[in-house]
Design an enzyme around this catalytic site. Structure first.
Site, PDB file in Angstrom:
ATOM      1  N   CYS A 115      78.626  15.560  -2.227  1.00  0.00           N
ATOM      2  CA  CYS A 115      78.945  14.582  -3.242  1.00  0.00           C
ATOM      3  C   CYS A 115      77.677  14.015  -3.766  1.00  0.00           C
ATOM      4  O   CYS A 115      77.643  13.523  -5.157  1.00  0.00           O
ATOM      5  CB  CYS A 115      79.677  13.212  -2.613  1.00  0.00           C
ATOM      6  SG  CYS A 115      81.293  13.696  -2.023  1.00  0.00           S
ATOM      7  N   HIS A 252      78.492   7.084  -7.471  1.00  0.00           N
ATOM      8  CA  HIS A 252      79.518   8.109  -6.802  1.00  0.00           C
ATOM      9  C   HIS A 252      80.878   7.300  -6.649  1.00  0.00           C
ATOM     10  O   HIS A 252      80.956   6.193  -6.064  1.00  0.00           O
ATOM     11  CB  HIS A 252      79.057   8.791  -5.495  1.00  0.00           C
ATOM     12  CG  HIS A 252      80.006   9.530  -4.999  1.00  0.00           C
ATOM     13  ND1 HIS A 252      80.749  10.589  -5.730  1.00  0.00           N
ATOM     14  CD2 HIS A 252      80.660   9.646  -3.779  1.00  0.00           C
ATOM     15  CE1 HIS A 252      81.535  11.104  -4.924  1.00  0.00           C
ATOM     16  NE2 HIS A 252      81.568  10.738  -3.732  1.00  0.00           N
ATOM     17  N   ASN A 282      88.013  11.175  -5.930  1.00  0.00           N
ATOM     18  CA  ASN A 282      86.599  11.720  -5.767  1.00  0.00           C
ATOM     19  C   ASN A 282      86.508  13.014  -5.974  1.00  0.00           C
ATOM     20  O   ASN A 282      86.970  13.856  -5.468  1.00  0.00           O
ATOM     21  CB  ASN A 282      86.499  11.426  -4.014  1.00  0.00           C
ATOM     22  CG  ASN A 282      85.141  11.879  -3.451  1.00  0.00           C
ATOM     23  OD1 ASN A 282      84.220  12.450  -4.218  1.00  0.00           O
ATOM     24  ND2 ASN A 282      84.761  11.601  -2.340  1.00  0.00           N
TER      25      ASN A 282
END
Ligand code: UT7
Length: 327
Positions: A115, A252, A282
């Site tokens: 990520c 994020h 996500n």
């Protein structure tokens, strides 16, 4: 005397057409729209079509970033694709993107920091440009994260989505004393002793399969806010700024509660925080550039703004980058 700075010239994003809502997931796994929204803020995610690969999403986003920069692929001499879901084991997805863009010159490689991949890729591009290894880069975060999910594991399958975002950055010589522009500071961190908290249970060299996402969600959650604020505070200190001077915080997009917690701890008011997790879920390395793209496209982020990017994810990896916006 001049100094080399890495300036953002354009941004683009791409989302696959198909939207998968929480209500649809309720029909296939033991979950509820209310649980997912309350615990994560996620309402829906996009899912790549059959035959649509990470390199396709990346190429769409790259073309849009080039158009926004008013540049062609001939102007680019470096492509970095941050991804955990490459088309193939090799070559790099960046090489496949190069092919799709008709580019046979320059450098192309992938960055694997899960990520945090896009933030790692921005810092890497900044270093390449400042060291003269390249002049203009396409920095892309692209994922088909839904392809590494176990759709029977409700603790992970409701959390992820597919997409891509890209920026064009350029090395520019600024006179000393010229107004501040571009990437001002970055911090990157990793802690491999924590790898078992977020990983795939397979891979090329172990099982010969991709494996599926496995996560100790509570453990990740417990570490997330501290790691994020550590690098964000560090980058602010490196650049000589304080949180109240930030115009935008582009985190994020994993979980709304983590974003809110980090924003609060750093001291950034909610109205300066870009949120897309509700629509995108996500998207791993794609989440930060897609959020950036949305906020630039709708006019929130403007030239002159001070913009903080941050991410954390598997590894653990985490990082932050501060940009004086110039797009
Ligand atoms: O990019 C970085 C990657 N990941 C993250 O940032 C994720 C970090 N972690 C999280 O976001 C949260 O830990 C989750 C959203 C994954 C989970 O939220 P939580 O508040 O930590 O829930 P939990 O894991 O403690 O689970 C609470 C309950 C459990 O039931 P019991 O044991 O209390 O009966 C779970 O089995 O919720 C249950 N549960 C679900 N219920 C409905 C877990 N997943 C689901 C689900 N639907 N999808």
């Amino acid at each position: 005397m001049t100094i080399t700075r890495t300036l953002v010239r354009g941004v683009g994003g791409y989302l696959p057409q198909r939207i998968l809502t929480n209500q649809e997931l309720e029909k296939t796994v033991d979950t509820s729209h209310e649980w997912i929204v309350q615990r994560t803020g996620i309402e829906q995610r996009h899912v790549a079509a059959e035959g649509e690969f990470t390199s396709d999403l990346a190429t769409h986003a790259a073309k849009r970033a080039l158009a926004s920069a008013k540049m062609s692929i001939e102007d680019i001499d470096l492509i970095i694709v941050a991804t955990t879901t490459p088309d193939l084991t090799f070559p790099a997805t960046a090489a496949l993107v190069q092919n799709k863009l008709g580019m046979s010159h320059g450098i192309a490689f992938d960055m694997q920091a899960v990520c945090s991949g896009f933030v790692y890729a921005m810092a890497t591009a900044d270093s390449y440009l400042k060291n003269g290894l390249a002049k203009r880069a396409l920095v892309i975060g692209a994922e088909t994260a839904t392809r590494i999910l176990d759709w029977e594991d409700r603790t992970t399958c409701v959390l992820f989505g597919d997409g891509a975002g890209a920026v064009v950055v350029e090395a520019v010589q600024l006179d000393e004393g010229a107004p501040e522009q571009g990437i001002l500071a970055s911090r990157l961190r990793s802690d491999g002793t924590q790898w078992e908290k977020l990983y795939t249970d397979g891979g090329v060299s172990t099982t010969g399969t991709n494996g599926h996402v496995r996560m100790q969600g509570k453990e990740v959650f417990r570490h997330a806010v501290g790691m994020i604020t550590d690098v964000v505070d560090g980058v602010l200190a490196d650049a000589g700024y304080t949180a109240d001077q930030l115009d935008w915080f582009v985190p994020h997009q994993a979980n709304r509660r983590i974003i809110d917690g980090a924003g609060k701890k750093v001291g950034i008011p909610p109205e300066k925080v870009i949120i897309t997790v509700n629509k995108h879920a996500n998207t791993s390395a794609a989440s930060v550039p897609m959020a950036l793209n949305e906020a630039v496209a709708d006019g929130r982020i403007k030239p002159g703004d001070l913009v903080m990017l941050e991410a954390m994810g598997g590894g653990f990896t985490w990082g932050a980058t501060l940009i004086r916006w110039t797009d």
